[in-house]
Design a protein around this motif. Sequence first.
Motif, short mmCIF file in Angstrom:
data_model
loop_
_atom_site.label_atom_id
_atom_site.label_comp_id
_atom_site.label_asym_id
_atom_site.label_seq_id
_atom_site.Cartn_x
_atom_site.Cartn_y
_atom_site.Cartn_z
N TYR B 197 0.84 -1.20 0.00
CA TYR B 197 0.00 0.00 0.00
C TYR B 197 0.87 1.25 0.00
CZ TYR B 197 -3.93 2.95 1.61
OH TYR B 197 -4.91 3.90 1.73
N ARG B 201 1.42 4.33 -2.95
CA ARG B 201 1.30 5.77 -2.73
C ARG B 201 2.51 6.49 -3.33
NH1 ARG B 201 2.11 6.19 2.39
NH2 ARG B 201 -0.03 6.00 3.15
N LEU B 204 2.29 6.55 -7.14
CA LEU B 204 1.27 7.49 -7.63
C LEU B 204 1.76 8.93 -7.46
CD1 LEU B 204 -2.03 5.77 -6.38
CD2 LEU B 204 -1.27 6.02 -8.75
N LEU B 205 2.40 9.21 -6.32
CA LEU B 205 2.93 10.55 -6.10
C LEU B 205 3.99 10.89 -7.15
CD1 LEU B 205 3.26 10.69 -2.18
CD2 LEU B 205 1.76 12.12 -3.62
N LEU B 208 2.41 12.07 -10.14
CA LEU B 208 1.89 13.44 -10.01
C LEU B 208 3.02 14.46 -10.06
CD1 LEU B 208 -0.83 13.04 -7.24
CD2 LEU B 208 -1.18 13.57 -9.67
N PHE B 217 -1.82 9.02 -14.89
CA PHE B 217 -2.59 9.17 -13.65
C PHE B 217 -4.02 9.57 -13.95
CE2 PHE B 217 -4.26 11.34 -10.00
CZ PHE B 217 -3.78 10.60 -8.93
N ILE B 222 -7.19 7.14 -7.18
CA ILE B 222 -7.29 7.35 -5.72
C ILE B 222 -8.52 6.61 -5.18
CG2 ILE B 222 -7.39 9.07 -3.87
CD1 ILE B 222 -6.10 11.08 -5.76
N ARG B 225 -7.70 3.02 -5.03
CA ARG B 225 -6.82 2.80 -3.87
C ARG B 225 -7.62 2.72 -2.57
NH1 ARG B 225 -1.74 3.27 -1.81
NH2 ARG B 225 -1.43 4.66 -0.03
#
Lengths: 296, 296
Positions: B197, B201, B204-205, B208, B217, B222, B225
């Motif tokens: 998990y 994160r 994904l960050l 971004l 993305f 989100i 998730r």
Amino acid sequence: MAEKRDDDRTKKRRNRRDTPLRDVLRVPGGRRPDLTAYDASAIPAGPADKAAGLAATAALAPRLAALQERLYASSTTGDRRRLLLVLQGMDTSGKGGTVKHVIGFLNPSGCRVRAFKAPTAEERAHPFLWRIERALPQAGEIGIFDRSHYEDVLIARVRDLVPRERLDRRYDEINRFEKSLAEDGVTVVKVFLHLSYEEQRDRLLERLDNPEKHWKFSPGDIEERAAWPAYREAYEIALDRCATDEAPWYLVPADRKWYRNWAISELLLEHLEELDPHYPPADFDVDECRRRLLGT
Amino acid sequence: MAEKRDDDRTKKRRNRRDTPLRDVLRVPGGRRPDLTAYDASAIPAGPADKAAGLAATAALAPRLAALQERLYASSTTGDRRRLLLVLQGMDTSGKGGTVKHVIGFLNPSGCRVRAFKAPTAEERAHPFLWRIERALPQAGEIGIFDRSHYEDVLIARVRDLVPRERLDRRYDEINRFEKSLAEDGVTVVKVFLHLSYEEQRDRLLERLDNPEKHWKFSPGDIEERAAWPAYREAYEIALDRCATDEAPWYLVPADRKWYRNWAISELLLEHLEELDPHYPPADFDVDECRRRLLGT
């Protein structure tokens, strides 16, 4: 225009350094080319020898991969553009080798490779372009045809597979088809791998001399080779009648594998650079998404 | 069995040096696995760190390519065997990265890559296996599914896309389907990319933070998730109910990209080595063909 036999190759090459390769290799339409006048081992532009060629090709790989990713990324927001590389040439001219050594640089996710063999019963029951249409690249993809609809005016002509009148109509059909592809956002790059009769003999012998290559050989290859002049004529006609602005033919000297790989890499690069695909901008609030993510 | 959390990883790894990776990573059927018990950054076998992992993976590449060529060559004389790599895992777990970095070693001609997205209207009008069957590798090919029919028991379960009773029947349907694939000569290698998990994160960050990755993305990521526990449960059920002898599941710890690439390369290699494809012998008279060729 592809390089003709010339004793002063080096000088020409130097002069052409800044000319795009596509302009050097493009087959001019409007008159039937004489393929015997083109040297299959020529180096009409680009690196002068094998070592330089291998290095130059390796240097193109990351640039090709980067443009491929941009093209694919751009398709995710509606850009329908894609590229179709059509590979044609006599047996052993290097269609498969090009896929392995040039397309191998790219991300397999964005490539759609299709090798066309003798048509199946189902394919023969449809118009000749039917199986072609089903194999086209989707938006953002690079499609690669190892043989193509041109077989339907090449082997079909040489082996009299269809009545001459029907065959003659196919050139215009192909031109209309490729024009409609171009209008739909497909950059069509047609490459004729120009191999010499002597080099083909050597490559076929190589397959015979290596038991691990026997599967690539068939006695039928010798019969096809016997029809060399008829194939050359069929290629000359196709290169002439289907050399259009929407879908030009490029003649790549193919006796030197390193040159073939460099030239096709460079041709792909020039076309992708012209497309100049861009990463699409975010259609969401980046900062807000970051805040939300950090809270998870 | 995939490695559980263990303080003494190095020792275990050493002991397992001679155990095939498939035996180490295989998910045992018969009881529902507890995915929280598996460390997504584990190194259950193989190279101990990134440098060694990259080197080991590079060393596998030519061996994979050689076996792929043999598999393809063998198909030209009627061998119907092929391999299907099924990649499943949460968003950012590295399905696309695996295609790029592992499948990228192979000859694109012999690979059939298919990424499955949300089904189209046409696909929804058919049984869920319809689009899967149309994307299967042909004889001699290596097929790669980036997502697969498992989405029909994963997102379909988490998002209640079909009545529960219909969903429950799908596990048996999948097992029957994969059994029939195996009987038809398809080696099915199912890989669950096990991501943590926290690592999701971070990935994904990263998307971004890099404008060139914004296209990868979507704010919907989100929401997906947020359903992490429900997805974990859906994976546990699928890994349990569809762990068969004909088509085992392998759990690959995916927090370390270099390990993921090595492990999947090694799994492919082990399966291809077991297939042990051979170049077919010539079905023609080699010497006679050589003589005929030399006369041309």
